[in-house]
Each structure stands twice: as structure tokens, then as C-alpha cells.
Design a protein around this motif. Structure first.
Motif, short mmCIF file in Angstrom:
data_model
loop_
_atom_site.label_atom_id
_atom_site.label_comp_id
_atom_site.label_asym_id
_atom_site.label_seq_id
_atom_site.Cartn_x
_atom_site.Cartn_y
_atom_site.Cartn_z
N SER B 100 0.86 -1.19 0.00
CA SER B 100 0.00 0.00 0.00
C SER B 100 0.89 1.24 0.00
CB SER B 100 -0.96 -0.01 1.18
OG SER B 100 -0.26 0.02 2.40
N HIS B 101 0.27 2.38 -0.28
CA HIS B 101 1.05 3.62 -0.42
C HIS B 101 0.47 4.73 0.45
CE1 HIS B 101 3.29 2.25 -3.97
NE2 HIS B 101 2.18 1.60 -4.27
N PHE B 102 1.31 5.68 0.75
CA PHE B 102 0.84 6.88 1.46
C PHE B 102 0.78 8.06 0.48
CE2 PHE B 102 2.27 4.24 4.93
CZ PHE B 102 1.23 4.41 5.83
N ASP B 103 -0.23 8.90 0.68
CA ASP B 103 -0.41 10.06 -0.18
C ASP B 103 -0.58 11.32 0.65
OD1 ASP B 103 -0.88 8.69 -2.88
OD2 ASP B 103 -2.26 7.65 -1.54
N ARG B 104 -0.34 12.44 0.01
CA ARG B 104 -0.59 13.72 0.66
C ARG B 104 -1.89 14.31 0.14
NH1 ARG B 104 5.21 16.88 0.22
NH2 ARG B 104 6.40 15.52 1.62
N LYS B 105 -2.72 14.75 1.07
CA LYS B 105 -3.99 15.41 0.72
C LYS B 105 -3.85 16.86 1.14
CE LYS B 105 -8.85 15.14 2.11
NZ LYS B 105 -9.82 14.36 2.92
N ILE B 118 -1.19 13.29 5.64
CA ILE B 118 -0.70 12.04 5.05
C ILE B 118 -1.76 10.97 5.25
CG2 ILE B 118 1.14 10.32 4.96
CD1 ILE B 118 3.05 12.38 6.07
N THR B 119 -2.23 10.41 4.13
CA THR B 119 -3.31 9.44 4.17
C THR B 119 -3.00 8.36 3.13
OG1 THR B 119 -5.69 9.17 3.89
CG2 THR B 119 -4.66 10.91 2.62
N GLN B 120 -3.95 7.47 2.90
CA GLN B 120 -3.74 6.45 1.87
C GLN B 120 -4.87 6.54 0.87
OE1 GLN B 120 -3.28 2.76 4.41
NE2 GLN B 120 -1.30 2.77 3.36
N GLN B 121 -4.61 7.18 -0.26
CA GLN B 121 -5.68 7.40 -1.22
C GLN B 121 -5.62 6.39 -2.36
OE1 GLN B 121 -5.36 9.60 -4.38
NE2 GLN B 121 -7.53 9.85 -4.75
N ARG B 122 -4.45 6.21 -2.98
CA ARG B 122 -4.36 5.34 -4.17
C ARG B 122 -4.49 3.88 -3.80
NH1 ARG B 122 1.42 6.40 -5.74
NH2 ARG B 122 1.43 6.71 -3.50
#
Lengths: 494, 515
Positions: B100-105, B118-122
Motif C-alpha cells: 500500500s502507499h501513502f499520499d498527501r492530501k 498524510i493518508t492512503q488514497q491510491r
């Protein structure tokens, strides 16, 4: 004797310190005196005289007991002003951080301090390391020492121009730069220094104020390859505080004397796509000369193709701006940083802080990056750029099947005149990273090696690139070349 | 002319439309409810820093350099949080993503120091789970029924800080900034507030058992967002509203029920439902529109390149941050399994099993009592659900405030052995709840509360009552059976509530009938 001392190298100076011929305090005072004398080049934003003297005294005790802590003990070094230094201002050459005093040391700084190196100052850069000239600084431009004329000077390159000039003038033996698209190698090339961009993740980024997280690496500038190695041996290696740092243990690099090295049978590639439109004849000739020389020395030099090279720079530019947009979001003036006298609303406060705190370059990259990241543009720009980045990285992976190293130019030209650069700023900004940014896109190590002076009397350099973690062979070949070309350090008129 | 024509046709259309809608008004409205739950992960330190997560610490003391976005600081993923996320996902029947990946919102807000979350969107930690639970609100439902809700995804993310506003300034507390959260997104498979509340209750009881979240809603450790829309059967889904940050289980039931009613009222009046964010006001028991988001936010999601992809060891993949198979083996008995066990092994009713499982401390007391002595389980359950709960409510106490759970067992044992009667049991319970530290048998001894079981003694009591209440006896004999109750009542008070009334009823009846 004393002035000569600063022009030697780390190995010699630490031997003199060890034998008690020179005291660390004397050496540091010499360095501080030199910084004052060379002030007009504008290499430093902050000179850390007090701290340096304090460190030198502690160092002196160690040498009295003949117990230096490392090969760098007592050696004056400078650090680019985008690395956090505890209790020492770290400005990123910006109004936004003009009064920012970090509460911690970047891992690179901490390791240098632990090794006994003496920090003499924080060096100039383009604001937030966005630039390749060291002229977009709130502290004014840094000037190249070669062919120096205060009214009509050549640029030092950048964004680590301050670090380059600090080393080139002999105020210190090595300096830390940062390299996102060539920011260490570019000024090394313009100022006649060795400039190393290590493998991504080999040197911790903790405390390096980020430009592009996926490409940034701390870089090293020194006058000799051996000096670069001495610094790399101290700063490289796993850091649990940087999740992108490589966990594989780092083995210190020991290079044999150049006279005992051989490059027989070493396969070196010349990527044809690097012979680009704006490459100057003199740089092309230098590149060619070195290729021929290596061949004569027994290396197997062959042409290779890296078909995606031409897309690299535009792709780099998109990724750079996207990460910049994100990384700059924290500078709102709330927790730290510049705060304007504005209290009509939180939004207005943010807007004013950012409007005044950032220069035009930073602001335009933030706007472009946010544009690319909008839902409606995301796939068209950002996703495409990521895919192209993979292709570029694949180009390198493929080429390593054929050769061990690549030989290319570092910069397309010799250092431009400041006034010419200003006139053709767009041209330079679009092309100056042509040969350097691909290494950042792929994460591989690269080193710029000074070769000779141009007809005009300015340094000309070449770049070597290798696969991930190939620093030992990369630096060995750099040293081999260095030993043959004998670049005329310090032979500029001042 | 043209205008006039089109006006006419428009009018015609309106009439037609009105007729149609009158017809369709008879079709019942159907409501669609989906939940998003933010559960704070039980961990000592934050998701990406070493700062403490301790609740109610002094303002801005749980703040690492990273949490206040000091330049150059980097996130370091807290392994405990990954464990908790994976364990929760497995417990909720999710598919774990090996990578899994972390994303910035991105958005600007004063309590979001980095300018992004920092969340997990993709690629979230897990997808495609489900939760099965019983819906049963005594007084609302006649009988329990089973409901199954799909889980879209489970992701790890940071909490933001807290803005404190007073008249002319705003202050920021970053203690909460970076606190680890699991966001659980449920499919809109629910139909009303009671189902929504039942889901949350079941989730709470699961998360508490696997110890991945304290679920203390009053501390904000579990926050519920509800998406609600209404439509008519065979029509497409209606415009939905979102109610943010509901802070209690009853709040969930209340907010959803209110919102459904509000939307029906709007539609019936021919007004549109707006796509908006609303808040639940627990005091006025209504939802209110929150400050408009002026424009639709574009969060400009971007990969968080400071964190490498998160690998989970699972099945043939043996290298990862945590091992999912090992975590799976550590899952304890889950509420649904407990309910079944209570019914199958202990003989409780479905309703009893549901009520006990929904009240973890009460369940614990039940298990402690029935596991440490031989006793009628159903009686214990009944006593806990009825007498104990009533008294807790009266005293404004919670079930985990009970100090000596074993004393309740003692009382029940005395009751079962007929050493005391039901009334005395209540008296003893009151004694204990009001702080009497003595054991029930001690209190019984001291206050002489023993049940009178001796037949002779009981006969004597009954005889006395018969002598004293001549009129009642006469009434009884003349066929007024009600009078028997009065006589029994007299025995109760004459014995100071101590007579074995089961026996007394027989004795009294015998005496009267044979007299």
C-alpha cells in the motif's frame, strides 16, 4: 606557509594537525580570516566564527592526546544553508526563513560534527535551492572566482554556488551542497571542483530542507576526489530517521593512489543523446578529449543510446514543480517563518506571508505544481511525467548491461557572465540541467570532474555516472582522470 | 407568442408532474445510509513521530518537530499502527493489500501544519471487507435481525490538530496532530439510524476486543460521519448530505433518524435536498448546516515520497513490515462468536446475548460469575440485565464503575439457595452500589436479612396474619381472590421482607382453604 595550508588537501592538513605542526585553532582562525578576505564573492550567508572557535578548541585537546576521532577531525567545512543546524540560522536564502533557527541538526551535519569537522559557515544558494546560478538569493548573488571582476562577474552556478565558491577560494576543504537536478555538480563544473551526487538514499536527507523528496541528495564539493571520499565516508550510511535511506551497511571507500590504478578493460559508454543542440564546442571537445584519453589508457569506450533522454528535462520540471507545490505548503507563517502584520483573516494572513516570504521563482513553481496536480490535469501531466521517469530510469538499467560507467558533459557551457545569464535567463533555466537531472530521476550516483580551463580561462568539466551504489568505481575513475588532467586549482587572477 | 406557448406547455407539464408526484407520494420513501468511521489507533506514540498520544495532556506538549512541520523533518511509520490496522482489517474480513502507499492530501487550515494530511488514497492498507451484526434496540425492534454491511476500504492516516477560537483570536493545539487513525469506509447498505447505531456498537465491541482502538467516543477516539439520502423504490438515489463527527452511539441513531425525517419533509414540500455537510447538535437533537465550503476543494493528492511503499507479509510473501498471518492467528473471540456461545453453551436467549455483548463490562461480570460457581446462567443474565442495569441507571453509574463484581455473584448464589429472597437481593445490590465494602453474606448476617425458610416459623407468620386480617379472610372466602394478595403482602411486611414467599403462598392457601 599559512596561506598555502588552506590550499592543501584533507590528508595533508590532518597529518600536520596530528604531528602538531599546525594547531586546530590556528587552522580555523586561518579559515575564518580567509572568509573575511573573500567576502566579496558572497559565498556565505552566516559565518559561524564563535561556534567554529569553540569546536576547534575541543579538537585541539583531542589532537594533544593524539586521539583524533576521524579523518576529518579539525577540518574546516561549510554547509549549504538549506541544511538544518541546531541553534544556527538556516535561511534557505529566503525571506520566509530569514529568522529560522532549527532545534536540531541534519544527520549530515551531526555526522560531520561527530567526526570532529569544524563548521565555519552556512553557504549561499538560490532560494530554497530553486535555481542553477545562485543569483536568486535573498542574500544576493554568489560570484565566481574565475576571471573575477566585481562589476562584470561570472556566475558560480547553483544552487550550491556558495558551497562551491567557499571551497574554490580555499576558505574550507570541503562543503556540503544538495543535488536535486544538478545543484552540486553544476557549480562544481563552473568553479573547477569535484562535485559528487551520491546514490539516492546513501546519505540521509533528514534535515535537508526538501525541494523534491524523491530526487534530493546531499552532495559533496571539494578540490580533490580524495577529499570528497573523506567526507562521504563520514556522512554516508543508513539513518533510521530517514525512511528512504538505504539500510544496506555502507563500507568506507578506500581509493588506491592513482598511479597504482588501471582502467584496462573498463567499459565506458558515451550516450549519443547527450550531444545536444546547446552543447558548446569547447565542452564537446573536452568530452571527446577525455573519451579518447580513457581509450588510450586501455578502457573500452563505446557509444550507447538512451532514447528517452530528450524527454527527461521537461518531465523533471513537472515532477519538480509538483513536489515543490506540496513541500512549500507548510510555509504559512503560523508555526515558524515570516509572519506579516495582517489579522483580517487566516486566509489573508497565509496569502500575505507567502506573497512576501517567497520570491518569484518559488511562487511560479508553486502555481505550476498545483496546476499539474489538479484532478483535471493530473493524468495529463503528473502521471505522464511519472511514467516518463520510469522510462528514463529503464534507459539507465539497460545501459548497465553494456557498460559500467557513462561519460558525459556536466554543463553545456563554461560559466556564463552574470549579465548574459540575466538576459537569457529562460534559455539557461530550461537547458542548464540537461546533462545532470537524469541521474536524479534515476537515483544513480554522478560526479563532475574539472578538466581544464577554456580559452576564456574558465573551468571545463565532465561528468561520470554509474549504477546505484557504484561510488567506489565512479570515484576511482574520477581520481584516475584527475591525476592525468591535473586541473589548475587556485590559478585564477584575483 | 412563442413565449406564451411555451408557458402554456410548461403549465401543462406542471400539472402533469404534480399528478405524477401525487401518485408517487403514495410510494414509501426509502432511506440509504452509509458510514465513515475514524478510529484512533491505540498506540503510545503518533503515526509518524515519537510524540505521545496521551489524552488531555497540557496544550502543545505532545508535539515532535515533525508534528509542527519543522522543515527537513521526515515521517517514520509507527509499526504498532500498521499492526493495529492489519489486525482490524483481518478481523473485519478485509483483503489486505500486500503493498500500500501513502499520499498527501492538500488543504490549508491553521491546525494542519504541513498544509497536507498524510493518508492512503491510491492504495489503502485493505479493501473489501464486511461486518455482520445484530440489530436490536429494545423498545424499537420486537425481535433482533441480522445485518451485513460491506466495507470498501481501511486506510491509515494522521489526525489534524485542533483550532480553538475565542472572540478575536484563534489558537492552535497540535497535541492531536499526527495521532494515528484508521479510516473505515462502509458501503451505504444501511436503512436507518438504529441500523447505523447497531453497526457502530458492533464495531466498538470488536475494536475493544482486539485492542486496536479505545473507542472512547467522549475523547474523540471514535468519530462517525454519516451519508444520508432518500429516494423512492425504483427511482435513482437521492442527493446525499453528510453529517460529520457524530460523537456517541445514540447520537448516530438520533442524527440519522432526524436527517431522514428532515429530507422527507423537504421533498414532500417540493423542496430540494442540498448536497451539504451538516453537524449533529446533541443538545437540540437536530442537524445543522455547517459553514459552506465556498468552492469544491481539489485536494491535489500526491504520493508521499518520504515513505517507501508499505509491504505486508502475507501468505507466500514473507517479507514485510508486519506479518498478517501471525496477526490473524491472534484474533480473539469476536462478539458474534460470543453471542453464539452464550446461547449454545449458557442457554441464554438471543436478546440476552445481544444485550450482554453490547455491554463489555457487564459481559465480563457475567462471565466471572458463571465461570467461578455453579449457578443458573439465565438467572444471572436476567438479574444483570434488569436489576443491575436499572440500579446503574438510577445511580447514574456505568457498568465499569462496579467495584466488586463477585459480590453480585454472591448475592445471586444466596438467592438461588433461597437464603435470601429477590427483594433482599435488590437491597444488597443497593448496599454494594452505595459503597458498602462488606460482602453480601456479611451484610445479611449483620442486618439479619436471611430468608425465613423454616416451615413452622412461616406457619406462625401466616397464622398471625390470618388472625389479624379477619376482613380479608372473609373476602377471600366469599370468592374475592384479590384478597389473597393483600394477605400475602401482609406476610411480607410482617416478616420484614424475609419470608420465603414461594413457600408462604402454599402455606397460606392451605390454611385458608382448610379453615
Amino acid at each position: 606557509m599559512m596561506d598555502k595550508l588552506l590550499k592543501t588537501n584533507i590528508k595533508i592538513v590532518t597529518r600536520l594537525l596530528f604531528e602538531g605542526i599546525v594547531k586546530p585553532t590556528e587552522l580555523v582562525n586561518l579559515s575564518l580570516k580567509k572568509i573575511a578576505e573573500e567576502k566579496h564573492f558572497n559565498a556565505f550567508i552566516t559565518v559561524t566564527s564563535k561556534e567554529a572557535k569553540f569546536l576547534a578548541e575541543k579538537c585541539e585537546k583531542r589532537y594533544l592526546e593524539k586521539k583524533p576521532v576521524s579523518d576529518l577531525d579539525g577540518v574546516p567545512i561549510a554547509i549549504k544553508d538549506n541544511f538544518c543546524t541546531e541553534n544556527i540560522k538556516t535561511t534557505c536564502a529566503s525571506k520566509m526563513l530569514e529568522n529560522f533557527v532549527p532545534a536540531y541538526n541534519a544527520t549530515v551535519c551531526q555526522r560531520l560534527l561527530d567526526a570532529g569537522a569544524v563548521l565555519v559557515g552556512k553557504t549561499n544558494l538560490d532560494q530554497f535551492a530553486m535555481g542553477s546560478a545562485t543569483i536568486d538569493s535573498s542574500h544576493g548573488p554568489t560570484k565566481n572566482i574565475w576571471k573575477f571582476d566585481n562589476e562584470n562577474f561570472y556566475i558560480a552556478g547553483g544552487s550550491s554556488g556558495g558551497s562551491a565558491v567557499a571551497v574554490a577560494t580555499g576558505t574550507c576543504f570541503a562543503a556540503i551542497g544538495s543535488d536535486t537536478g544538478g545543484s552540486t555538480r553544476n557549480p562544481a563544473s563552473y568553479c573547477g571542483l569535484v562535485g559528487l551526487k551520491p546514490t539516492y538514499g546513501l546519505v540521509s536527507r533528514l534535515g535537508l530542507i526538501p525541494l523534491v523528496n524523491s530526487m534530493d541528495v546531499p552532495g559533496i564539493l571539494a578540490r580533490t576526489v580524495d577529499d570528497v571520499v573523506s567526507v562521504l565516508n563520514v556522512i554516508a550510511g543508513y539513518d533510521e530517521k530517514d525512511s528512504t535511506s538505504r539500510s544496506k551497511p555502507f563500507r568506507k571507500i578506500r581509493l588506491p593512489p592513482a598511479s597504482k590504478m588501471s582502467i584496462k578493460g573498463l567499459k565506458i559508454g558515451i550516450p549519443v543523446e547527450y550531444n545536444c543542440e546547446y552543447l558548446s564546442q569547447e565542452v564537446a571537445d573536452t568530452w571527446n578529449d577525455i573519451a579518447t584519453m580513457l581509450k588510450n589508457e586501455g578502457a573500452i569506450v563505446k557509444q550507447v543510446s538512451m532514447p528517452n533522454t530528450e524527454y527527461s528535462i521537461v518531465c523533471y520540471s513537472i515532477l519538480n514543480q509538483c513536489e515543490v507545490a506540496s513541500n512549500m505548503a507548510r510555509y504559512d507563517g503560523i508555526e515558524y517563518g515570516f509572519r506579516a502584520d495582517e489579522d483580517s483573516s487566516t486566509e489573508k494572513l497565509y496569502a500575505t506571508n507567502r506573497k512576501i516570504g517567497f520570491n518569484e521563482v518559488v511562487k511560479s513553481r508553486i502555481l505550476c505544481g498545483n496546476y499539474f496536480l489538479l484532478t483535471r490535469n493530473y493524468d495529463k501531466y503528473f502521471t505522464k511525467a511519472l511514467k516518463t521517469r520510469r522510462l528514463i530510469s529503464n534507459d539507465f538499467d539497460n545501459v548497465w548491461d553494456e557498460v559500467s560507467l557513462l561519460l558525459t558533459p556536466t554543463t553545456l557551457t563554461e560559466a556564463p557572465l552574470y549579465k548574459d545569464y540575466l538576459q537569457k535567463a529562460n534559455h539557461y533555466k530550461l537547458n542548464e540541467d540537461y546533462c545532470t537531472q537524469a541521474a536524479n530521476m534515476a537515483g544513480i550516483p554522478a560526479v563532475s570532474v574539472p578538466i581544464k580551463l577554456s580559452k576564456n580561462g574558465l573551468p571545463l568539466s565532465v561528468q561520470l555516472m554509474g549504477k546505484n551504489l557504484s561510488e567506489p568505481v565512479l570515484l576511482a575513475v574520477a581520481k584516475y582522470i584527475e591525476n592525468i588532467v591535473k586541473f589548475p586549482h587556485f590559478q585564477y587572477e584575483t | 407568442m412563442v413565449l406564451e406557448n411555451s408557458y402554456k406547455s410548461l403549465t401543462k407539464f406542471r400539472i402533469l408532474y404534480r399528478r405524477l408526484s401525487q401518485v408517487s407520494n403514495k410510494v414509501k420513501w426509502e432511506s440509504v445510509v452509509g458510514l465513515e468511521v475514524h478510529a484512533q489507533i491505540n498506540s503510545e506514540s503518533k503515526l509518524f513521530s515519537r510524540a505521545s498520544t496521551k489524552f488531555s495532556s497540557p496544550v502543545n506538549t505532545n508535539v515532535a518537530l515533525f508534528d509542527c512541520s519543522i522543515p527537513g523533518t521526515l515521517p517514520i511509520l509507527n509499526k504498532r499502527c500498521v499492526e493495529a490496522g492489519v489486525l482490524t482489517a483481518l478481523t473485519l474480513n478485509c483483503r489486505i493489500n500486500p503493498v500500500s502507499h501513502f499520499d498527501r492530501k492538500h488543504y490549508f487550515y491553521a491546525d494542519l501544519p504541513m498544509g497536507y494530511q498524510i493518508t492512503q488514497q491510491r492504495a489503502p492498507l485493505a479493501n473489501d471487507g464486511y461486518l455482520e451484526f445484530q440489530v436490536f434496540t429494545p423498545g424499537f425492534h420486537k425481535t433482533p435481525y441480522t445485518k451485513k454491511v460491506k466495507i470498501k476500504q481501511l486506510q491509515l492516516e494522521q489526525d489534524s490538530g485542533k483550532s480553538l477560537h475565542d472572540e478575536n483570536r484563534s489558537l492552535v493545539d497540535l497535541n492531536r496532530a499526527g495521532v494515528p487513525l484508521m479510516e473505515l469506509v462502509f458501503d451505504p447498505d444501511l436503512k436507518d439510524g438504529e441500523e447505523a447505531a447497531a453497526l457502530v456498537k458492533e464495531l466498538v465491541s470488536i475494536l475493544q476486543r482486539i485492542n486496536t482502538c479505545s473507542c472512547k467516543m467522549e475523547e474523540g477516539a471514535l468519530r462517525v460521519d454519516a451519508n444520508i439520502s432518500i429516494h423512492k423504490a425504483s427511482e435513482p438515489l437521492g442527493i446525499r448530505t453528510e453529517i460529520k463527527n457524530i460523537g456517541s452511539v445514540r447520537g448516530v441513531a438520533g442524527a440519522v433518524a432526524y436527517e431522514i425525517k428532515r429530507q422527507i419533509k423537504l421533498k414532500e414540500a417540493g423542496k430540494p435536498v442540498l448536497n451539504e455537510t451538516r453537524a449533529w447538535d446533541a443538545v437540540t437533537k437536530s442537524t445543522v448546516a455547517m459553514r459552506d465550503k465556498e468552492v469544491q476543494q481539489d485536494y491535489r493528492y500526491m504520493p508521499e515520497t518520504n515513505l517507501p511503499p508499505l509491504h505486508i507479509a502475507i501468505g507466500p510473501i514473507t517479507v514485510g513490515c508486519v506479518n498478517a498471518d501471525k496477526l490473524k492467528a491472534s484474533i480473539p473471540e469476536l462478539p458474534e462468536q460470543t453471542r453464539r456461545r452464550l446461547r449454545d453453551d449458557k442457554g441464554l436467549t438471543l436478546e440476552q446475548s445481544i444485550i450482554l455483548v453490547n455491554d463489555a463490562p457487564l459481559l465480563k461480570i457475567f462471565e466471572e460469575i458463571v465461570n467461578s460457581r455453579k449457578i443458573n446462567c439465565k438467572m444471572v443474565a436476567n438479574f444483570l440485565i434488569n436489576e443491575v442495569n436499572t440500579l446503574l441507571n438510577k445511580n447514574e453509574m456505568e457498568s465499569d464503575d462496579i467495584e466488586h463484581p463477585q459480590y453480585i455473584g454472591d448475592i445471586l448464589e444466596l438467592l438461588e439457595k433461597e437464603e435470601i429472597n429477590r427483594n433482599t437481593a435488590k437491597v444488597l445490590l443497593e448496599e454494594i452500589f452505595s459503597g458498602n465494602q462488606k460482602s453480601p453474606s456479611e451484610i445479611v448476617n449483620e442486618k439479619k436479612l436471611f430468608q425465613i425458610n423454616d416451615d413452622d416459623e412461616l406457619k406462625k407468620l401466616c397464622e398471625d396474619v390470618i388472625k389479624e386480617l379477619e376482613k380479608a379472610v372473609r373476602d377471600y372466602k366469599s370468592g374475592k381472590t384479590k384478597a389473597f394478595k393483600a394477605l400475602l403482602g401482609a406476610v411480607v411486611s410482617k416478616s420484614n421482607n424475609r419470608a420465603n414467599m414461594r413457600k408462604c403462598a402454599g402455606i397460606l392457601k392451605d390454611m385458608l382453604d382448610n379453615k
